[in-house]
Design a protein around this motif. Structure first.
Motif, PDB file in Angstrom:
ATOM      1  N   PRO A  77       5.711  -8.412  -3.433  1.00 27.38           N
ATOM      2  CA  PRO A  77       6.571  -7.764  -2.387  1.00 27.38           C
ATOM      3  C   PRO A  77       6.807  -8.471  -1.121  1.00 27.38           C
ATOM      4  O   PRO A  77       7.993  -8.525  -0.727  1.00 27.38           O
ATOM      5  N   ILE A  78       5.931  -8.983  -0.402  1.00 28.58           N
ATOM      6  CA  ILE A  78       5.910  -9.384   1.060  1.00 28.58           C
ATOM      7  C   ILE A  78       6.899 -10.660   0.550  1.00 28.58           C
ATOM      8  O   ILE A  78       7.595 -11.282   1.360  1.00 28.58           O
ATOM      9  N   GLY A  79       6.690 -11.689  -0.534  1.00 34.72           N
ATOM     10  CA  GLY A  79       7.444 -12.756  -0.911  1.00 34.72           C
ATOM     11  C   GLY A  79       8.920 -12.471  -0.824  1.00 34.72           C
ATOM     12  O   GLY A  79       9.953 -13.104  -0.490  1.00 34.72           O
ATOM     13  N   ARG A  94       5.969  -8.613  11.013  1.00 29.76           N
ATOM     14  CA  ARG A  94       4.736  -7.856  11.479  1.00 29.76           C
ATOM     15  C   ARG A  94       3.645  -8.228  10.411  1.00 29.76           C
ATOM     16  O   ARG A  94       2.533  -7.689  10.765  1.00 29.76           O
ATOM     17  N   CYS A  95       4.181  -8.696   9.137  1.00 28.14           N
ATOM     18  CA  CYS A  95       3.131  -8.693   8.061  1.00 28.14           C
ATOM     19  C   CYS A  95       1.746  -9.681   8.711  1.00 28.14           C
ATOM     20  O   CYS A  95       1.776 -10.719   9.147  1.00 28.14           O
ATOM     21  N   ILE A  96       0.598  -9.165   8.405  1.00 29.04           N
ATOM     22  CA  ILE A  96      -0.472  -9.696   8.646  1.00 29.04           C
ATOM     23  C   ILE A  96      -1.213 -10.444   7.340  1.00 29.04           C
ATOM     24  O   ILE A  96      -2.355 -10.833   7.122  1.00 29.04           O
ATOM     25  N   ARG A  97      -0.260 -10.638   6.325  1.00 26.75           N
ATOM     26  CA  ARG A  97      -0.760 -11.475   5.030  1.00 26.75           C
ATOM     27  C   ARG A  97      -1.943 -10.847   4.191  1.00 26.75           C
ATOM     28  O   ARG A  97      -2.848 -11.684   3.999  1.00 26.75           O
ATOM     29  N   CYS A  98      -2.108  -9.417   4.220  1.00 29.30           N
ATOM     30  CA  CYS A  98      -3.224  -9.111   3.595  1.00 29.30           C
ATOM     31  C   CYS A  98      -2.927  -8.758   2.065  1.00 29.30           C
ATOM     32  O   CYS A  98      -4.070  -9.068   1.251  1.00 29.30           O
ATOM     33  N   GLY A  99      -1.800  -8.837   1.475  1.00 34.18           N
ATOM     34  CA  GLY A  99      -1.641  -8.964   0.048  1.00 34.18           C
ATOM     35  C   GLY A  99      -1.815  -7.586  -0.681  1.00 34.18           C
ATOM     36  O   GLY A  99      -1.671  -7.334  -1.956  1.00 34.18           O
ATOM     37  N   ALA A 100      -1.819  -6.578   0.238  1.00 32.99           N
ATOM     38  CA  ALA A 100      -1.935  -5.289  -0.463  1.00 32.99           C
ATOM     39  C   ALA A 100      -0.641  -4.639  -1.255  1.00 32.99           C
ATOM     40  O   ALA A 100      -0.768  -4.260  -2.120  1.00 32.99           O
ATOM     41  N   CYS A 101       0.382  -5.302  -0.402  1.00 35.99           N
ATOM     42  CA  CYS A 101       1.544  -4.795  -1.194  1.00 35.99           C
ATOM     43  C   CYS A 101       1.738  -5.370  -2.542  1.00 35.99           C
ATOM     44  O   CYS A 101       2.301  -4.792  -3.773  1.00 35.99           O
ATOM     45  N   MET A 102       1.029  -6.717  -3.039  1.00 42.80           N
ATOM     46  CA  MET A 102       1.114  -7.184  -4.285  1.00 42.80           C
ATOM     47  C   MET A 102       0.187  -6.460  -5.161  1.00 42.80           C
ATOM     48  O   MET A 102       0.655  -6.225  -6.248  1.00 42.80           O
ATOM     49  N   VAL A 131       1.234   1.379   1.355  1.00 38.75           N
ATOM     50  CA  VAL A 131      -0.184   0.772   1.491  1.00 38.75           C
ATOM     51  C   VAL A 131      -0.022  -0.318   2.735  1.00 38.75           C
ATOM     52  O   VAL A 131      -0.980  -0.627   3.155  1.00 38.75           O
ATOM     53  N   CYS A 132       1.135  -0.586   3.115  1.00 43.58           N
ATOM     54  CA  CYS A 132       1.264  -1.738   4.093  1.00 43.58           C
ATOM     55  C   CYS A 132       0.428  -1.508   5.382  1.00 43.58           C
ATOM     56  O   CYS A 132       0.919  -0.247   6.141  1.00 43.58           O
ATOM     57  N   PRO A 133      -0.348  -2.130   5.769  1.00 51.37           N
ATOM     58  CA  PRO A 133      -1.256  -1.652   6.860  1.00 51.37           C
ATOM     59  C   PRO A 133      -0.489  -1.603   8.359  1.00 51.37           C
ATOM     60  O   PRO A 133      -0.953  -1.049   9.304  1.00 51.37           O
ATOM     61  N   VAL A 134       0.653  -2.478   8.289  1.00 55.31           N
ATOM     62  CA  VAL A 134       1.476  -2.355   9.549  1.00 55.31           C
ATOM     63  C   VAL A 134       2.876  -1.694   9.147  1.00 55.31           C
ATOM     64  O   VAL A 134       3.686  -2.017   9.835  1.00 55.31           O
ATOM     65  N   LYS A 135       2.761  -0.953   8.417  1.00 58.82           N
ATOM     66  CA  LYS A 135       3.883   0.054   7.883  1.00 58.82           C
ATOM     67  C   LYS A 135       5.305  -0.680   7.877  1.00 58.82           C
ATOM     68  O   LYS A 135       6.111  -0.283   8.461  1.00 58.82           O
ATOM     69  N   ILE A 136       5.317  -1.918   7.237  1.00 53.23           N
ATOM     70  CA  ILE A 136       6.619  -2.581   6.938  1.00 53.23           C
ATOM     71  C   ILE A 136       7.346  -1.803   6.047  1.00 53.23           C
ATOM     72  O   ILE A 136       6.850  -1.516   4.879  1.00 53.23           O
ATOM     73  N   PRO A 137       8.700  -1.403   6.114  1.00 52.43           N
ATOM     74  CA  PRO A 137       9.311  -0.664   5.390  1.00 52.43           C
ATOM     75  C   PRO A 137       9.866  -1.416   4.170  1.00 52.43           C
ATOM     76  O   PRO A 137      11.129  -1.796   4.018  1.00 52.43           O
ATOM     77  N   ILE A 138       8.879  -1.969   3.309  1.00 45.54           N
ATOM     78  CA  ILE A 138       9.442  -3.084   2.350  1.00 45.54           C
ATOM     79  C   ILE A 138      10.574  -2.615   1.359  1.00 45.54           C
ATOM     80  O   ILE A 138      11.496  -3.181   1.266  1.00 45.54           O
ATOM     81  N   PRO A 139      10.510  -1.269   1.123  1.00 48.53           N
ATOM     82  CA  PRO A 139      11.471  -0.920   0.087  1.00 48.53           C
ATOM     83  C   PRO A 139      12.776  -1.017   0.728  1.00 48.53           C
ATOM     84  O   PRO A 139      13.807  -1.286   0.280  1.00 48.53           O
TER      85      PRO A 139
END
Ligand code: SF4
Lengths: 217, 479
Positions: free
Chosen positions: B347-349, B318-326, B378-386
């Motif tokens: 985080p996305i990496g 889903r990631c749109i590569r915004c970088g907010a997670c970093m 903060v992820c704008p597309v709500k990826i449950p990164i954790p």
């Protein structure tokens, strides 16, 4: 098997099975209908916050304002559209307070160096604007080619206040973009800028250093 | 000979995360640069979303991406059909090497010597620049940050702000050494001199290579987000434009784009919109006076179709590569982007790279997190990164051959000690009797507890076990 087939087949034969398609409700993008006055105010605020300029004009005096803008910047010339009424009006006016008027009527290959090195300013029309983000909508064509709004250091855009939409979502629906797009379409929201050197803003890194909107009310 | 062998690449060793993180933490300049930049970005993001119903907007963002992924193969075919009708040639690449070869072949067919590049993370992933250089084709970055990073022979340390690890003095010195620009602390001057150098290059480049933020199937449109105008130059001035993108970037319609664009730029840099939103739907028409004669799109898989198989890992796409997670990541803010040694840091990496390079290479990545949850919020597309990090941690130590590995290098970080401890932990917690005995014994023999507990105690005092267990105390209180 070609790479295309390999990829598509892998996606089609997904081990996890079919995915459910969620509903998408776009109503969150719809803002309350802002009045024309509110749209103008918002547009101006947004574009000024990113170093753009808005000049309020009328049908009768936009050319006076244009002349002022160009003179204060010492522009030696102005690139204008050939067919569009803006270009015609400028040529027909025969004013002596305007700099030399240039027309983009040859393929770029024949005058690239001149465009890049010698042209000081350009003026283009717009297909309206977006109040919420302070954006101009441009659909370059053979009369106003793509590089016109990119290469000269000063870009002047004429915007009719009556063509200000509230949001991008509204604009694309009102203009029915889904029916087909031109080879190149643009939203322009300020002059070219970068913050790549230690977060310090600098303008005109590749495109225009200045964006000036003549808003005709 | 396999063609892959030509591609020697320029990998930083991903396995060296720990020493690089150490070095970065002890480098006050890096810490200061990242800290101040990230603080600014966080507060700008917040302001930019004021007046928006952010939760509902993020739900829409997530749904728009999920809907696109649910129809991915159909959308890709529709996109191909529409682009082809519009005169854009579509290519498919199973991996980065194949994508590089496609770009090379297009260049060779045009006898191209120089390529100018707009920012493209996928081309970083492909290591396109080094590949082209090996093929005798000069590839020059035109995004100012990328240009700086390329002059320094480094890699980007942030996906949106590639040169964020450098300060003005360093950049001035670099421009001076490599291009003869006068030394100066005036950012305007440095920027202006880069403009001059790069304008020359735009005029002379044979091919422009760019990334894509969204590819629209309905209209056959490639959308690019940027502030500098180098993306527009790259896609307009050279006679041939090659766009490269991951297969997950396709969306059904422009309406989807309006939702994602509203989220992307605000999340990335706190801008309501970027200076330019460039929508390309075809090469120059006969009557047009500028624009490229040829436009190509290279659709790159490179591990994405494997991620696509798994319901949970799919969310990564889903990631749109915004970088907010970093920008919001406490680990990233402290160690900086280079410590990760991967194309996509932060985080996305951590959730993406293990798929792209395999867990054997990227095994430290899922653990380089405090699981504080900021990225997911903060992820704008709500990826449950954790959640994904936890899953990848499991996969990285999990040697259970009964469950087929989804991620390449599954089990690579497996240490028999760690696996045994967790097994024992599970066994003990599954039976109340054993649990009571175990915790009781631990309290009784607490003097035997070691005062060192590996790296954990390098900077901390070891926790002491209490004299009585919680259960014992509750009992004494008669509860
Ligand atoms: S994972 Fe989410 S927050 Fe991170 S870059 Fe992707 S979209 Fe942005």
């Amino acid at each position: 098997m070609s790479s295309r087939e390999t990829i598509l087949q892998r996606l089609r034969n997904r081990t996890g099975g079919e995915l459910t398609v969620p509903e998408c409700d776009f109503s969150v993008l719809v803002r309350d209908d802002w009045s024309i006055k509110e749209r103008i105010e918002r547009f101006e605020k947004m574009i000024e916050s990113v170093h753009g300029e808005v000049h309020h004009c009328t049908e009768d005096m936009w050319m006076d304002r244009l002349a002022e803008v160009l003179n204060t910047r010492g522009a030696r010339n102005l690139l204008i559209p050939k067919q569009h009424e803006i270009g015609r009006a400028l040529r027909d006016a025969g004013r002596d307070d305007l700099p030399e008027l240039l027309i983009y009527d040859e393929p770029i290959e024949s005058w690239q160096a001149h465009l890049f090195n010698e042209v000081d300013a350009s003026i283009t029309s717009t297909r309206g604007g977006i109040a919420e983000t302070g954006s101009l909508i441009l659909w370059p064509n053979d009369d106003e080619p793509r590089l016109m709004s990119l290469v000269p250091p000063v870009h002047i855009a004429v915007l009719r206040a009556s063509e200000l939409y509230t949001t991008f979502h509204e604009a694309m629906q009102a203009q029915n973009w889904a029916a087909g797009m031109p080879t190149n379409a643009l939203l322009i929201s300020g002059p070219s800028k970068t913050a790549d050197i230690e977060q310090t803003l600098a303008y005109g890194v590749h495109g225009p250093k200045e964006l000036i909107v003549l808003m005709i009310e | 000979m396999s063609e892959t062998a030509e591609h020697t690449g320029h990998h930083i060793d991903v396995k060296q995360f720990h020493p690089r993180a150490q070095a970065a933490i002890h480098n006050p300049k890096i810490r200061k640069n990242f800290r101040s930049a990230m603080d600014g970005l966080m507060s700008k993001r917040k302001t930019a979303f004021e007046g928006w119903d952010l939760e509902t907007l993020r739900d829409l963002g997530a749904n728009v991406r999920l809907r696109a992924l649910a129809n991915l193969p159909d959308l890709l075919e529709q996109l191909e059909k529409k682009l082809t009708e519009n005169g854009i040639k579509v290519h498919w690449a199973v991996d980065g090497d194949e994508a590089c070869r496609i770009v090379r072949d297009i260049c060779k067919a045009r006898d191209a010597k120089t390529v100018i590049k707009g920012k493209s993370m996928v081309s970083e992933e492909m290591e396109l620049n080094h590949y082209l250089e090996e093929q005798g084709i000069e590839a020059l970055e035109s995004d100012l940050g990328e240009y700086i990073v390329q002059l320094a022979d480094e890699t980007p340390s942030h996906i949106i702000m590639p040169a964020i690890h450098k300060n003005t003095g360093e950049i001035s010195q670099l421009l001076h050494d490599k291009t003869g620009t006068d030394l100066s602390n005036d950012v305007e001057y440095l920027t202006a001199s880069a403009r001059l150098q790069l304008r020359e290059k735009f005029m002379n480049a044979d091919v422009g290579v760019s990334g894509v933020n969204f590819a629209v199937a309905e209209t056959g449109t490639l959308c690019l987000v940027e502030n500098e105008g180098n993306g527009r130059m790259t896609t307009t001035v050279p006679k041939c434009h090659i766009a490269v993108t991951g297969i997950e970037k396709v969306v059904p319609s422009m309406e989807d784009v309006s939702a994602l664009l509203a989220l992307l730029t605000r999340s990335a840099t706190g801008q309501h919109i970027t200076t330019y939103f460039n929508m390309i739907s075809g090469p120059r028409k006969a009557e047009e006076l500028d624009g490229p004669e040829e436009v190509h799109l290279v659709l790159v898989d490179n591990g994405r179709s494997s991620i696509y198989q798994d319901d949970e890992l799919l969310d990564t796409l889903r990631c749109i590569r915004c970088g907010a997670c970093m920008n919001h990541c406490p680990v990233y803010t402290r160690v900086g982007g280079h410590a990760y040694g991967t194309t996509y840091p932060g985080p996305i990496g951590k959730i993406l790279m293990p798929h792209l390079i395999g867990l054997d290479e990227g095994r430290h990545l899922p653990s380089a997190s405090s699981l504080c949850g900021a990225c997911g919020e903060v992820c704008p597309v709500k990826i449950p990164i954790p959640d994904l990090l936890v899953r990848l941690r499991q996969e990285s130590v999990d040697g259970d051959k009964l469950h087929p590995a989804k991620v390449r290098g599954h089990g690579a970080k497996r240490s028999s000690m760690e696996a045994m401890i967790w097994k024992g932990w599970a066994w003990m917690h599954a039976s109340p009797g054993i649990y009571r005995f175990g915790t009781g014994a631990a309290s009784k023999f607490r003097v035997l507890q070691p005062s060192k507990a590996g790296a954990w105690t390098d900077y901390r005092t070891a926790p002491k076990l209490a004299a009585k267990t919680l259960h014992q105390r509750m009992k004494e209180r008669g509860q």
